[in-house]
Write a protein that holds these residues in place. Sequence first.
Motif, PDB file in Angstrom:
ATOM      1  N   ALA A 156       0.833  -1.203   0.000  1.00 29.07           N
ATOM      2  CA  ALA A 156       0.000   0.000   0.000  1.00 29.07           C
ATOM      3  C   ALA A 156       0.871   1.257   0.000  1.00 29.07           C
ATOM      4  N   GLU A 158       3.842   1.567  -1.283  1.00 28.66           N
ATOM      5  CA  GLU A 158       4.404   1.734  -2.619  1.00 28.66           C
ATOM      6  C   GLU A 158       3.380   2.333  -3.572  1.00 28.66           C
ATOM      7  N   ARG A 159       2.133   1.869  -3.460  1.00 33.57           N
ATOM      8  CA  ARG A 159       1.073   2.419  -4.335  1.00 33.57           C
ATOM      9  C   ARG A 159       0.810   3.883  -4.018  1.00 33.57           C
ATOM     10  N   GLU A 160       0.749   4.215  -2.723  1.00 35.23           N
ATOM     11  CA  GLU A 160       0.501   5.606  -2.339  1.00 35.23           C
ATOM     12  C   GLU A 160       1.652   6.507  -2.789  1.00 35.23           C
ATOM     13  N   GLY A 162       3.491   6.001  -5.328  1.00 29.40           N
ATOM     14  CA  GLY A 162       3.341   6.148  -6.771  1.00 29.40           C
ATOM     15  C   GLY A 162       2.373   7.264  -7.126  1.00 29.40           C
TER      16      GLY A 162
END
Length: 212
Positions: A156, A158-160, A162
Amino acid sequence: MTASKIRFYEEKGLISPQRTPAGYRQFRESDVERLRFVLALQRDHYLPLKVIREYLQAIDQGLTPENLPTGVSIAPRMVSDDLARELNIRSRRLSPEQLRTESGAGIELYETMLSYGLLEMHDGGFDDHALKVARACTSLAAHGLEPRHLRPFQAAAEREFGLVERAVGPRSAKRDGTSAIRAAETAREIAEQCLNLHSALVQARIAEMETP
C-alpha cells in the motif's frame, strides 16, 4: 541543512534572518531555534509547513499553540536539549545490532522483517525511518501480527508513493535544489492527506465494532 532549504524556509516566512548592508544573511540564535522547531515538527511529526507556519505565527503573536507535540515548547527554548541532540544526529546510520537494541526487536523478528522487505539497509546501515518501522513491527508482534501479515502495508505504501510521485512529477523533474525541496514539501502535504484518508476509513470500520 542545505543552503537551498534555508532559503526555501525563508521564502515561506518561517525564518527572517537579518541582512548586512551587502545583503548577506545573519542568523541569530532565535533563527537557529526556529529552524530546530521546524525540523522537529516536520521530521518527527510529519507536519506540513503550512501547519508549522501557523504554530510560528501564533508564537510570534504571544500565543501558545494548542497540541504542541512532546519535546516542543515555546519558552525558554522551542526545542528541548534532548530533541535538539537527536536532530543533530538524525543523519546517523544504525548497525543491525543498534537497530535491534533501540527497537527491541529480537534476532528472529529482525531477520523476518528483512526477508519480507520491511527493512532496507542504505549506505551500510539503517536510517531513522527503518528504526520507526522496526519499532512498529515489534509492537505489532506483541499483538500476534507478524511481518508476513504486514506485507500489505508495504504494498500500500508503494502504491501511495506512486500516486504522490505522479502528482509532483513535473516539479521533481527540475534539477535545482529549491525545486526539489518544493516538490518534497508538496509530496508531504499529499501524503498527509492520504494518511488521513486511510486512518478515517480504518477508524470507521473500528467504530462499527462498537455497534451492537
